[in-house]
Design an enzyme around this catalytic site. Structure first.
Site, PDB file in Angstrom:
ATOM      1  N   THR A 169       0.830  -1.127   0.018  1.00 21.74           N
ATOM      2  CA  THR A 169      -0.084  -0.036   0.018  1.00 21.74           C
ATOM      3  C   THR A 169       0.960   1.462  -0.028  1.00 21.74           C
ATOM      4  O   THR A 169       0.103   2.358  -0.239  1.00 21.74           O
ATOM      5  CB  THR A 169      -0.815  -0.054   1.369  1.00 21.74           C
ATOM      6  OG1 THR A 169      -0.146  -0.156   2.352  1.00 21.74           O
ATOM      7  CG2 THR A 169      -1.967  -1.058   1.183  1.00 21.74           C
TER       8      THR A 169
ATOM      9  N   VAL B 231       6.309   2.480  -2.510  1.00 21.45           N
ATOM     10  CA  VAL B 231       7.003   1.441  -3.389  1.00 21.45           C
ATOM     11  C   VAL B 231       6.338   0.618  -3.914  1.00 21.45           C
ATOM     12  O   VAL B 231       6.192  -0.169  -4.673  1.00 21.45           O
ATOM     13  CB  VAL B 231       8.399   1.151  -2.610  1.00 21.45           C
ATOM     14  CG1 VAL B 231       9.264   0.077  -3.189  1.00 21.45           C
ATOM     15  CG2 VAL B 231       9.603   2.134  -2.068  1.00 21.45           C
TER      16      VAL B 231
ATOM     17  N   CYS C  92      18.054   4.536  -3.291  1.00 18.80           N
ATOM     18  CA  CYS C  92      17.696   4.796  -4.318  1.00 18.80           C
ATOM     19  C   CYS C  92      18.757   5.948  -5.109  1.00 18.80           C
ATOM     20  O   CYS C  92      19.192   5.706  -6.106  1.00 18.80           O
ATOM     21  CB  CYS C  92      16.389   5.520  -4.319  1.00 18.80           C
ATOM     22  SG  CYS C  92      15.974   6.580  -2.593  1.00 18.80           S
TER      23      CYS C  92
ATOM     24  N   GLU D  17      21.006   8.932   5.029  1.00 20.63           N
ATOM     25  CA  GLU D  17      21.429   8.700   3.669  1.00 20.63           C
ATOM     26  C   GLU D  17      22.812   8.880   3.248  1.00 20.63           C
ATOM     27  O   GLU D  17      23.159   8.073   2.328  1.00 20.63           O
ATOM     28  CB  GLU D  17      20.460   9.641   3.206  1.00 20.63           C
ATOM     29  CG  GLU D  17      20.123   9.597   1.589  1.00 20.63           C
ATOM     30  CD  GLU D  17      19.146   8.637   1.459  1.00 20.63           C
ATOM     31  OE1 GLU D  17      18.694   8.025   2.150  1.00 20.63           O
ATOM     32  OE2 GLU D  17      18.965   8.513   0.219  1.00 20.63           O
TER      33      GLU D  17
ATOM     34  N   HIS E 124      14.961  11.742  -8.042  1.00 24.52           N
ATOM     35  CA  HIS E 124      16.120  12.459  -7.314  1.00 24.52           C
ATOM     36  C   HIS E 124      17.116  12.910  -8.407  1.00 24.52           C
ATOM     37  O   HIS E 124      17.717  12.145  -9.243  1.00 24.52           O
ATOM     38  CB  HIS E 124      17.106  11.259  -6.378  1.00 24.52           C
ATOM     39  CG  HIS E 124      16.056  10.579  -5.399  1.00 24.52           C
ATOM     40  ND1 HIS E 124      14.891  11.158  -4.931  1.00 24.52           N
ATOM     41  CD2 HIS E 124      16.315   9.714  -4.238  1.00 24.52           C
ATOM     42  CE1 HIS E 124      13.967  10.489  -3.834  1.00 24.52           C
ATOM     43  NE2 HIS E 124      15.234   9.583  -3.463  1.00 24.52           N
TER      44      HIS E 124
HETATM   45  N1  NAP Z   1      10.362   5.634  -1.394  1.00 23.21           N
HETATM   46  C1  NAP Z   1      11.503   5.462  -1.737  1.00 23.21           C
HETATM   47  O1  NAP Z   1      11.803   6.183  -2.948  1.00 23.21           O
HETATM   48  C2  NAP Z   1      12.309   4.352  -1.632  1.00 23.21           C
HETATM   49  C3  NAP Z   1      13.169   4.002  -2.410  1.00 23.21           C
HETATM   50  C4  NAP Z   1      14.020   2.750  -2.101  1.00 23.21           C
HETATM   51  C5  NAP Z   1      13.672   2.184  -0.799  1.00 23.21           C
HETATM   52  N2  NAP Z   1      12.844   2.616  -0.290  1.00 23.21           N
HETATM   53  C6  NAP Z   1      12.525   1.444   1.094  1.00 23.21           C
HETATM   54  O2  NAP Z   1      11.314   0.876   0.669  1.00 23.21           O
HETATM   55  C7  NAP Z   1      10.478   0.534   2.026  1.00 23.21           C
HETATM   56  C8  NAP Z   1       9.186   1.028   1.640  1.00 23.21           C
HETATM   57  O3  NAP Z   1       9.466   2.615   1.331  1.00 23.21           O
HETATM   58  P1  NAP Z   1       7.880   3.324   1.132  1.00 23.21           P
HETATM   59  O4  NAP Z   1       8.667   4.624   0.538  1.00 23.21           O
HETATM   60  O5  NAP Z   1       7.126   2.674   0.186  1.00 23.21           O
HETATM   61  O6  NAP Z   1       7.216   3.600   2.438  1.00 23.21           O
HETATM   62  P2  NAP Z   1       5.745   3.798   2.809  1.00 23.21           P
HETATM   63  O7  NAP Z   1       5.047   4.539   1.819  1.00 23.21           O
HETATM   64  O8  NAP Z   1       5.882   4.425   4.167  1.00 23.21           O
HETATM   65  O9  NAP Z   1       5.010   2.250   3.007  1.00 23.21           O
HETATM   66  C9  NAP Z   1       5.368   1.230   4.095  1.00 23.21           C
HETATM   67  C10 NAP Z   1       4.568   0.066   3.804  1.00 23.21           C
HETATM   68  O10 NAP Z   1       4.836  -0.557   4.915  1.00 23.21           O
HETATM   69  C11 NAP Z   1       3.769  -1.237   5.378  1.00 23.21           C
HETATM   70  N3  NAP Z   1       3.599  -1.286   6.748  1.00 23.21           N
HETATM   71  C12 NAP Z   1       3.985  -0.508   7.731  1.00 23.21           C
HETATM   72  N4  NAP Z   1       3.923  -1.154   8.982  1.00 23.21           N
HETATM   73  C13 NAP Z   1       3.517  -2.199   8.885  1.00 23.21           C
HETATM   74  C14 NAP Z   1       3.367  -3.458   9.722  1.00 23.21           C
HETATM   75  N5  NAP Z   1       3.472  -3.128  10.991  1.00 23.21           N
HETATM   76  N6  NAP Z   1       2.826  -4.569   9.039  1.00 23.21           N
HETATM   77  C15 NAP Z   1       2.589  -4.704   7.705  1.00 23.21           C
HETATM   78  N7  NAP Z   1       2.942  -3.775   6.853  1.00 23.21           N
HETATM   79  C16 NAP Z   1       3.290  -2.619   7.707  1.00 23.21           C
HETATM   80  C17 NAP Z   1       2.504   0.001   4.993  1.00 23.21           C
HETATM   81  O11 NAP Z   1       1.302  -0.805   5.222  1.00 23.21           O
HETATM   82  P3  NAP Z   1      -0.047   0.388   5.644  1.00 23.21           P
HETATM   83  O12 NAP Z   1      -0.245   1.292   4.419  1.00 23.21           O
HETATM   84  O13 NAP Z   1      -0.964  -0.478   5.795  1.00 23.21           O
HETATM   85  O14 NAP Z   1       0.395   1.126   6.623  1.00 23.21           O
HETATM   86  C18 NAP Z   1       2.878   0.255   3.682  1.00 23.21           C
HETATM   87  O15 NAP Z   1       2.633  -0.520   2.678  1.00 23.21           O
HETATM   88  C19 NAP Z   1      11.294   0.969   2.951  1.00 23.21           C
HETATM   89  O16 NAP Z   1      12.186   0.180   3.486  1.00 23.21           O
HETATM   90  C20 NAP Z   1      12.108   2.216   2.292  1.00 23.21           C
HETATM   91  O17 NAP Z   1      13.526   2.561   2.987  1.00 23.21           O
HETATM   92  C21 NAP Z   1      11.981   3.493  -0.414  1.00 23.21           C
END
Ligand code: NAP
Length: 339
Positions: free
Chosen positions: A12, A15, A150, A202, A233
């Protein structure tokens, strides 16, 4: 090729949404298990999430049922590959637990990157890193493959074909979009009309991951800044080489840098140079072929033995979900028959 059943954990989030957009048009993989946090169980994806990508949610994705993340249900779903977009602290428990159950995990989280047996892989740069999965127990057991942070991914791709010139020092200043902090991410009052000249952790990640992926010793000096842009970025880079290197050498090296064996999310041309001085820019993030999977460079300059340039990486596609799917494609091309 038959479609391989896949799970998306953190489906959700920013990513996770990018995974689903990419998987909807991918004929190697079929999402069979989507998970979010506890409140998501039993809901339907399209009704329950706040879709934040700049394109429409694919219709077939919108109809899939969501689950509250559960290890046993994930294993029982029949998914053979797990795409993880979990917050790092959760991934530290969940990913090894799924590996223990024999599954192949391709992760975006930073949690397992420091494990010496877990590869940080970008297929164009360090494909040999995939061999590390044998140290984790493959082919009889499961394994974890991570992609880099990233910003590191963009920088590693632009520098990879320049390794031959003897890279000695790299100064990089990033301007990172807010989607890099997830959703809902940074409060609007902190970032609107402003920029934040510090992103916790970072600069350290760029320092360590870049050296591991490039496989060379270089001095690296990163400064990371969050800017009020939704996607992409931008990175301003200055590089010092061992010998004399000219602008034309750099452009030639990027032109020659190719992926010979292509799969759906593997760009034939990983680094594409823009001639115009006003490019690359974050609003180009979802362009390229495949969209979001190419790194764009521009503004190459020579100054007192240094080479400067600008690069753009799509943090959600090449820098996250697309990078993981490309890693899974690479794994299947290499080991499809062993799984
Ligand atoms: N954003 C980027 O550009 C990027 C780039 C490279 C790597 N990353 C890495 O990718 C990962 C995800 O990043 P994001 O930006 O997508 O974060 P995000 O938008 O905050 O999404 C987090 C996800 O994890 C789920 N989650 C949180 N707590 C949970 C729990 N207790 N049990 C099960 N699911 C849970 C959330 O579900 P709900 O919606 O139900 O809370 C949501 O689907 C991170 O480790 C981040 O460091 C991100």
């Amino acid at each position: 090729m038959n479609e391989t059943g896949v799970a998306v954990l953190g489906a959700t989030g920013m990513v996770g949404q990018t995974f689903l957009w990419l998987l909807a048009g991918h004929d190697w993989f079929k999402p069979v298990y989507l998970a979010g946090s506890r409140t998501r169980g039993g809901r339907v994806y399209g009704d329950d999430i706040c879709w934040r990508l700049p394109m429409q949610m694919p219709e077939r994705i919108g109809r899939i049922e969501l689950n509250a993340l559960d290890i046993d249900e994930c294993v029982d779903s029949g998914a053979r590959i797990i795409f993880s977009a979990l917050p790092s602290e959760l991934a530290a428990d969940v990913e090894p637990a799924l590996r223990k159950r024999g599954l192949a995990i391709f992760s975006n989280a930073g949690a397992m990157r420091s494990d010496p047996d877990v590869p940080i892989m970008i297929p164009e740069v360090n494909p040999e890193a995939l061999d590390l999965i044998r140290e984790q127990g493959f082919p009889t057991g499961g394994f974890i493959v991570t992609n880099a942070n990233c910003s590191t991914t963009g920088l590693a791709l632009a520098l990879a074909p320049l390794r031959t010139f003897g890279i000695e020092q790299v100064f990089v200043t990033t301007c990172q979009s807010i989607s890099g902090a997830g959703y809902p991410g940074i409060p609007s009052l902190d970032i609107c009309d402003s920029a934040i000249p510090f992103i916790p952790g970072e600069e350290e990640k760029i320092g360590t991951e870049l050296l591991e992926i490039l496989g060379i010793e270089i001095a690296i000096y990163p400064t990371c800044v969050r800017i009020p842009v939704r996607f992409g970025h931008l990175e301003m880079v200055w590089v010092k080489f061992a010998g004399s290197v000219r602008k034309d050498d750099i452009l030639h090296a990027w032109r020659e840098f190719r992926n010979e064996e292509c799969s759906p999310l593997t760009p034939a041309i990983p680094v594409l140079h823009c001639e115009e001085d006003c490019r690359p820019r974050p609003d180009m993030s979802f362009s390229g072929e495949p969209p979001g999977m190419q790194v764009f460079t521009g503004r190459v300059r020579e100054r007192e033995g240094w080479i400067g340039f600008v690069l753009l990486v799509n943090n959600l596609v090449k820098g996250a979900a697309g990078g993981s799917i490309q890693n899974a494609e690479f794994f299947l091309r290499k080991h499809g028959d062993d799984t």
